[in-house]
Design an enzyme around this catalytic site. Structure first.
Site, PDB file in Angstrom:
ATOM      1  N   TYR A  92      37.189  30.475  46.308  1.00  0.00           N
ATOM      2  CA  TYR A  92      36.818  29.078  46.552  1.00  0.00           C
ATOM      3  C   TYR A  92      36.341  28.859  47.992  1.00  0.00           C
ATOM      4  CZ  TYR A  92      37.163  23.988  45.922  1.00  0.00           C
ATOM      5  OH  TYR A  92      36.898  22.654  45.814  1.00  0.00           O
ATOM      6  N   SER A 188      41.135  34.775  42.818  1.00  0.00           N
ATOM      7  CA  SER A 188      41.295  33.332  42.911  1.00  0.00           C
ATOM      8  C   SER A 188      40.181  32.651  42.104  1.00  0.00           C
ATOM      9  CB  SER A 188      41.318  32.895  44.381  1.00  0.00           C
ATOM     10  OG  SER A 188      41.731  31.550  44.498  1.00  0.00           O
ATOM     11  N   GLN A 189      39.336  31.829  42.723  1.00  0.00           N
ATOM     12  CA  GLN A 189      38.218  31.270  41.965  1.00  0.00           C
ATOM     13  C   GLN A 189      37.386  32.384  41.352  1.00  0.00           C
ATOM     14  OE1 GLN A 189      35.133  27.862  42.984  1.00  0.00           O
ATOM     15  NE2 GLN A 189      34.447  29.777  43.909  1.00  0.00           N
ATOM     16  N   ASP A 274      52.989  33.031  45.435  1.00  0.00           N
ATOM     17  CA  ASP A 274      51.660  32.420  45.552  1.00  0.00           C
ATOM     18  C   ASP A 274      51.759  30.933  45.229  1.00  0.00           C
ATOM     19  OD1 ASP A 274      49.020  31.627  45.383  1.00  0.00           O
ATOM     20  OD2 ASP A 274      48.390  33.283  44.102  1.00  0.00           O
ATOM     21  N   HIS A 303      48.949  34.553  48.083  1.00  0.00           N
ATOM     22  CA  HIS A 303      47.690  34.414  47.368  1.00  0.00           C
ATOM     23  C   HIS A 303      46.739  35.586  47.575  1.00  0.00           C
ATOM     24  CE1 HIS A 303      44.887  32.234  44.963  1.00  0.00           C
ATOM     25  NE2 HIS A 303      43.982  32.132  45.921  1.00  0.00           N
TER      26      HIS A 303
END
Length: 324
Positions: A92, A188-189, A274, A303
């Site tokens: 992101y 993540s994204q 996370d 994360h």
């Protein structure tokens, strides 16, 4: 500290999915519309990168709406035959960055195609330059999670996931790439995008999905206020009458519904500390994943999801996976 359920409970956590009626028809229509625009992949080899071991191509292709999406294609120098290709999606706020940011997979003998992320790339850590010419209508919180979220057809992640499918098609089009050996990956994204590509794109043979974002979103907004899910919390605070509308839109892109349709071999990662993509949201997607799968659990990580240690796991897993 551990921020979610105990690991034994996480391994069994398989919540019900909120799947919209017509989910498959929605994506069939979306991709058919996108393919109504010529893919028109373009690759320009760069000669001034000072990277002696890789050939670097500035890449672009037509994504959602025919919009030009940028990228990089890196190919190990001297490759005599078409190579398997790792298609990389980005976290992101990030963009495609610089070619030397992406040397891991070429160093391991793979081509790699890096997709720039429309409308992102100014988050302060990895630059990009692909615009998002379709901003969507209606109120929104700064960021991407509520952009166009009052209508599934206008939602930002509909455009982004369509770009991801077209990126696979663009990578397959290059003569240095073996189009039958495409692997999608991201964190993540980027992990959420890779999960969507595994479900929606033709020709994907495997997926490496790290701490995926945009999975089990209805639960995520109940247990974390960390960004980017905090964008939804702030939106709902000021627009409580739109909560159901927005969540119904997000169901069209939620990773749980993608996971139920993805059948290629997949390696996931999850970190138990996370706060951004809590472990229960990752395990929910993993436990719904319809194909062969494995997961690496990092109890003391956040994360970054294992970071370089997870890359070691991916190198080993992919080397042992038959892609032919």
């Amino acid at each position: 500290m551990f921020v979610d359920m105990p690991l034994a409970q996480l391994r069994e956590y398989r919540p019900e999915r909120s799947e919209p009626a017509g989910f498959d028809a929605f994506w069939e229509r979306t991709l058919k519309e996108a393919r109504g625009h010529a893919l028109a992949p373009a690759f320009t080899e760069l000669g001034d990168t000072h990277l002696a071991s890789v050939r670097v191509h500035d890449a672009s292709f037509a994504g959602f709406g025919g919009h030009r999406i940028g990228g990089w294609l890196l190919v190990p120098a001297g490759a005599a035959e078409p190579l398997p290709c790792v298609v990389q999606y980005i976290g992101y706020g990030g963009g495609r960055g610089l070619p030397h940011d992406w040397l891991l997979w070429p160093a391991a003998g793979y081509a790699t195609f890096v997709m720039d992320t429309r409308g992102q790339g100014a988050g302060g850590w990895s630059g990009g330059g692909t615009p998002d010419p379709t901003p969507g209508s209606g109120p929104e919180t700064p960021g991407k999670l509520t952009r166009g979220a009052l209508d599934p057809d206008e939602y930002y992640y509909r455009r982004l996931y369509t770009d991801a499918v077209r990126a696979v098609e663009a990578a397959r089009s290059h003569p240095a790439v073996d189009g039958g050996r495409i692997v999608v990956t991201g964190g993540s994204q980027g992990g959420g995008i890779a999960l969507a590509a595994a479900a929606l794109a033709d020709g994907v043979r495997a997926a490496m999905i790290d701490v995926p974002f945009m999975t089990h979103v209805r639960h995520a907004v109940e247990i974390t206020d960390d960004e980017p899910y905090g964008e939804l919390s702030r939106f709902f605070r000021s627009q409580p009458h739109l909560v159901d509308t927005v969540l119904d839109t997000i169901d069209h892109v939620d990773g749980l519904n993608m996971a139920a349709r993805a059948t290629v071999p997949a390696l996931f990662s999850v970190a138990l500390r996370d706060p951004i993509t809590p472990a229960s949201t990752v395990f929910a997607a993993y436990n719904h994943y319809a194909g062969p799968k494995d997961i690496r659990v990092w109890p003391y990580n956040g994360h970054e999801g294992g970071g370089a240690h997870q890359k070691t796991e991916q190198l080993r897993w992919l080397a042992e996976l038959p892609l032919s």
